[in-house]
Every structure is written in C-alpha cells, then in structure tokens.
Design an enzyme around this catalytic site. Structure first.
Site, PDB file in Angstrom:
ATOM      1  CB  CYS A  52      -0.918  -0.004   1.219  1.00 19.09           C
ATOM      2  SG  CYS A  52      -1.912   1.492   1.375  1.00 19.09           S
ATOM      3  CG  PHE A  53       0.156   4.196  -3.119  1.00 18.11           C
ATOM      4  CD1 PHE A  53      -0.959   4.429  -2.334  1.00 18.11           C
ATOM      5  CD2 PHE A  53       0.005   4.271  -4.508  1.00 18.11           C
ATOM      6  CE1 PHE A  53      -2.192   4.745  -2.881  1.00 18.11           C
ATOM      7  CE2 PHE A  53      -1.232   4.591  -5.079  1.00 18.11           C
ATOM      8  CZ  PHE A  53      -2.326   4.828  -4.258  1.00 18.11           C
TER       9      PHE A  53
END
Length: 212
Positions: A52-53
C-alpha cells in the site's frame, strides 16, 4: 475480477484501455511544499513498490535528502489509470512511490536499504493483509547503474535472509521503469492528511548487508 484472478498479472492485450488525460494533483507536496513534478538540477528519481503506497510514501518523505515523494502506479499497461482500475487487477500496475532525492545527501544504495528492510519481499502478489497484483514488491530502475545496484542488493538480502534462517525466495520484481502515473490527489501524502490512517508495511527483521 475474483481474488484468484487478481493474484495473476493481466496481459497487455487484456488490460483496460485507460485514458490520455493525466490525473490532476496538487502543485506542491503537502508536507514539505516542494514541487510534486519538477526535478531540481542534480537530483535523481527512484521508483519503489512495497505494498500500500500510503505508508511507503511516508517512509520515504521523512528521509534527509529526499526532495519530494508521490504516490502512483508503475509497472503496468493502462495509461493514466484510476485507483479503482488498479485495484481491479486489470491494469497491471503496482502501487508505487516516486522519490526525488539528492544523491549528495542520500544515495540510491541507502534508498535500497530502506526498501528491503521495511517490507516483506517474499509475498508475491500481496503485502501483509493486502492481496492483489497491485501490492507486489518491485523496483523499477531508471538507469543501468540503478539496475545493477537493485539486482546486487537483492542477492545480498537473499543471502542475509538465509543466514538468519529464512529460506523463502524473494519475489521482488526488478524491471526497467515504464511510465509512472500519479495517483489521485486524495492519495498523495495520505498519512499526513489522515495521520491515523492505515499503514500496512513492516519488515522481516533482516538487515541489508553493505555493498562489498
């Protein structure tokens, strides 16, 4: 697509068509107010995907020598995809972070150390509880020098894992950078705007040995 389908990369022929219009984003970084797009003279760019960025971007914007960070999509086929499209598994992209950094302050090798030590590079098409091809571990080098450093660091980290008794194979994708597409503005510096938001990254307790 089903969860099973999202564990396998889509082919270019089957990828969504996308669009020609780039995603509108803020001009300035919400944390340090630097440009979100410009690269000052003497600075370089790195692209990493670690799940997840949201959490990945925060990890890098805190580092001395990092000028700016941006959440986006890399390694896929669909031009200018939306978050929803990427999450469908039908664009081929990974959630990635664009890092503009000053190599006189922080080296690419140091960025690689942060990369390897702060996620699990053995999980294939997932990271922790996040499942899907968009959460894969990846390095997208821009130059032959970055490519060589990425591959060498992968070998060192695999050896360090084995020395620590962890014999799982690394699944990190290392591939020449394809176009990076900015994510929607709501995803930029997300954990600055939402300090109690979700952050799913974490290392495996192994350190990257220094380059010999």
């Amino acid at each position: 697509m089903s969860l099973f389908d999202k564990k396998h990369l889509v082919t270019q022929a089957d990828a969504l068509p996308g669009r020609n219009t780039p995603m509108p984003i803020a001009t300035l970084h919400a944390v340090n107010e630097h440009s979100m797009t410009n690269v000052p003279a003497g600075m370089e760019i790195a692209y990493f995907a670690m799940g997840c960025f949201w959490g990945v971007e925060r990890l890098f914007w805190q580092l001395p020598g990092v000028y700016s960070t941006a959440a986006g999509y890399a390694g896929g086929y669909t031009p200018n995809p939306t978050y929803r499209e990427v999450c469908s598994g039908q664009t081929g992209h990974a959630e990635a972070v664009r890092i503009v950094y000053d190599p006189a302050v922080i080296s690419y090798e140091q960025l690689l150390q942060i990369f390897w030590e702060n996620h699990d590079p053995t999980q294939g098409m997932q990271q922790g509880n996040d499942h899907g091809t968009q959460y894969r571990s990846a390095i997208y080098p821009l130059t032959p020098e970055q490519n060589a450093a990425a591959h060498a660091s992968c070998e060192r980290f695999q050896s360090a894992m084995a020395a620590a008794g962890d014999h799982r194979p690394i699944t990190t994708e290392i591939a020449h950078a394809t176009p990076f597409y900015y994510a929607e503005d709501e995803h930029q510096q997300y954990l600055h705007k939402n300090p109690y938001g979700y952050c799913g990254i974490g290392g495996i307790g192994v350190c990257l040995p220094p380059d010999a």
